[in-house]
Write an enzyme that holds these catalytic residues in place. Sequence first.
Site, short mmCIF file in Angstrom:
data_model
loop_
_atom_site.label_atom_id
_atom_site.label_comp_id
_atom_site.label_asym_id
_atom_site.label_seq_id
_atom_site.Cartn_x
_atom_site.Cartn_y
_atom_site.Cartn_z
N CYS A 123 0.84 -1.20 0.00
CA CYS A 123 0.00 0.00 0.00
C CYS A 123 0.88 1.26 0.00
O CYS A 123 1.88 1.33 -0.71
CB CYS A 123 -0.95 -0.05 1.20
SG CYS A 123 -2.40 1.02 1.08
N THR A 124 0.55 2.26 0.81
CA THR A 124 1.32 3.50 0.81
C THR A 124 2.64 3.38 1.57
O THR A 124 3.37 4.36 1.71
CB THR A 124 0.50 4.66 1.39
OG1 THR A 124 0.08 4.33 2.72
CG2 THR A 124 -0.70 4.95 0.52
#
Length: 249
Positions: A123-124
């Site tokens: 993800c981030t």
Amino acid sequence: MKTDTESRAAQSPDAKDQSRKTRKTRIGMLVFPLVTSLDILGPFEVLARAPDCQAELVWKSREPVRGDTGLVLTPDRSFDDAPQYDVIVVPGGPGQTPLMEDDEVIGFLRRQAAGAELVTSVCTGSLLLAAAGLLDGRKATCHWLSIDQLALFGVEALPDRVVVDGDRITGGGVTSGLDFAFTVLARLRGEGPAKALQLMLEYDPAPPFQSGHPRVAAPELVEQVRASARDMLERRREVSARVARSRGA
């Protein structure tokens, strides 16, 4: 007292490789306040079961941290007592944004990356790796809402579920962490153990709706979700841009 020959042998690459073969592969999985719990729990479930692997949660201290949905996670290690990991896994979540300007976290990731076999994210978490300068000149992915921010750091962003670029492996948003984890496992132990564990965990995805990515979701739904996250995205972009400028990216 060791002779000079013995000392050199103890420090040689061959000796270090042999040492790694005689112990479990150490996998350090970062956690932090407001982490998206599934970013780390999906990969943990896979990698903690991997043959001859030891997965640990690591943070600044061993005090419990609360994820973005309220789940409480207790780190196994603090930065100060963490070993050199063979694999480092960095998740994302709302709490990732301020960490891009946290010298203690950035320093820890850089030190670990220098000695790790694989440097990875879900993800981030890839934005945090990018902020640390660990994706320079690399291909990577990220959650679809924030993937455009990778370009601020000079990273080539690919909208794929998992992106492998040498010793860097990055996963897309949240649920991509499972695909990511089996990719990492196959890299560490080969396809056979990865396939066997996938079967044991019955990872046979069949989503009830075809709306899990902008490439398949209705355009109006994409805009609705994007609008709901606008404030968070603006804060993240502001920090990403500031960090990228400070690094001269």
